[in-house]
Design an enzyme around this catalytic site. Sequence first.
Site, mmCIF file in Angstrom:
data_model
loop_
_atom_site.group_PDB
_atom_site.id
_atom_site.type_symbol
_atom_site.label_atom_id
_atom_site.label_comp_id
_atom_site.label_asym_id
_atom_site.label_seq_id
_atom_site.Cartn_x
_atom_site.Cartn_y
_atom_site.Cartn_z
ATOM 1 N N CYS A 191 56.192 -30.253 43.192
ATOM 2 C CA CYS A 191 55.195 -29.177 43.323
ATOM 3 C C CYS A 191 55.825 -28.075 44.177
ATOM 4 C CB CYS A 191 53.886 -29.709 43.905
ATOM 5 S SG CYS A 191 54.004 -30.409 45.559
ATOM 6 N N ASN A 199 55.574 -29.788 48.388
ATOM 7 C CA ASN A 199 55.872 -31.229 48.535
ATOM 8 C C ASN A 199 55.080 -31.846 49.692
ATOM 9 O OD1 ASN A 199 58.768 -33.382 49.110
ATOM 10 N ND2 ASN A 199 57.032 -33.728 47.795
ATOM 11 N N CYS A 206 51.271 -31.839 49.144
ATOM 12 C CA CYS A 206 49.963 -32.194 48.564
ATOM 13 C C CYS A 206 50.112 -32.893 47.209
ATOM 14 C CB CYS A 206 49.074 -30.959 48.417
ATOM 15 S SG CYS A 206 48.601 -30.208 49.993
ATOM 16 N N ARG A 207 50.366 -32.126 46.147
ATOM 17 C CA ARG A 207 50.279 -32.682 44.799
ATOM 18 C C ARG A 207 51.385 -33.679 44.462
ATOM 19 N NH1 ARG A 207 50.187 -26.962 42.045
ATOM 20 N NH2 ARG A 207 51.495 -26.654 43.886
ATOM 21 N N SER A 208 52.650 -33.317 44.706
ATOM 22 C CA SER A 208 53.712 -34.256 44.302
ATOM 23 C C SER A 208 53.756 -35.514 45.184
ATOM 24 C CB SER A 208 55.083 -33.572 44.192
ATOM 25 O OG SER A 208 55.485 -32.989 45.398
ATOM 26 N N ASP A 214 46.644 -26.177 42.767
ATOM 27 C CA ASP A 214 47.078 -26.277 44.159
ATOM 28 C C ASP A 214 45.841 -26.418 45.065
ATOM 29 O OD1 ASP A 214 48.042 -25.872 46.689
ATOM 30 O OD2 ASP A 214 49.204 -24.072 46.180
HETATM 31 P P1 4NP Z 1 51.631 -28.454 47.176
HETATM 32 O O1 4NP Z 1 50.591 -27.535 47.970
HETATM 33 O O2 4NP Z 1 52.539 -27.534 46.417
HETATM 34 O O3 4NP Z 1 50.743 -29.250 46.291
HETATM 35 O O4 4NP Z 1 52.357 -29.266 48.227
HETATM 36 C C1 4NP Z 1 50.994 -26.484 48.802
HETATM 37 C C2 4NP Z 1 51.351 -26.757 50.095
HETATM 38 C C3 4NP Z 1 51.706 -25.718 50.942
HETATM 39 C C4 4NP Z 1 51.713 -24.421 50.476
HETATM 40 C C5 4NP Z 1 51.365 -24.162 49.155
HETATM 41 C C6 4NP Z 1 51.017 -25.195 48.326
HETATM 42 N N1 4NP Z 1 52.051 -23.365 51.340
HETATM 43 O O5 4NP Z 1 51.991 -22.206 50.903
HETATM 44 O O6 4NP Z 1 52.427 -23.598 52.504
#
Ligand code: 4NP
Length: 153
Positions: free
Chosen positions: A7, A10, A12-14, A124
């Site tokens: 994602c 790294n 939340c989703r992945s 997200d």
């Molecule tokens: P992820 O979510 O891609 O599912 O891990 C996010 C985590 C942090 C951010 C964006 C998306 N960020 O902008 O810090």
Amino acid sequence: MKVLFVCLGNICRSPAAEGVFLHVLDERGLSSQFVVDSAGTSSFHVGERADARMREHAGRRGIELPSRARQFVANDFKTFDAIIVMDDSNYENCLKLAKSDEDQKRLLKMADFCPQSGLSEVPDPYYGGAQGFEQVLDMVQEGCENLLKKWGY
Ligand code: 4NP
């Protein structure tokens, strides 16, 4: 078989997909047949554990998220048999690092294995509320089951 979930951050989703996939493998006695990891296309959160909200929601389902954030690298195409991305932006960013058609063929979109969601991407959840984290878990649970089916398990 070596599987990498990707994602943006790294955190939340992945990590959720990685934890859910590991959980399903454990339940089915398939753990020894897989290597599982996750990565982010960005370096924003390198070294961090999964987001506390994501861990809390996964924990309620009995799922642990063991990941430490790292950035996706071109060499991951050599290491992993399948690279499962969460959204279109992840797909494009990984594709930029692909060096061959073989690399490109390893790239799969999680949402393609989540027909019940009716969505084309795993949204997200970072800036949203609890419902977003639940939606991620629902999607990756369905997706992980369908990926295993696709691979003949
Ligand atoms: P992820 O979510 O891609 O599912 O891990 C996010 C985590 C942090 C951010 C964006 C998306 N960020 O902008 O810090």
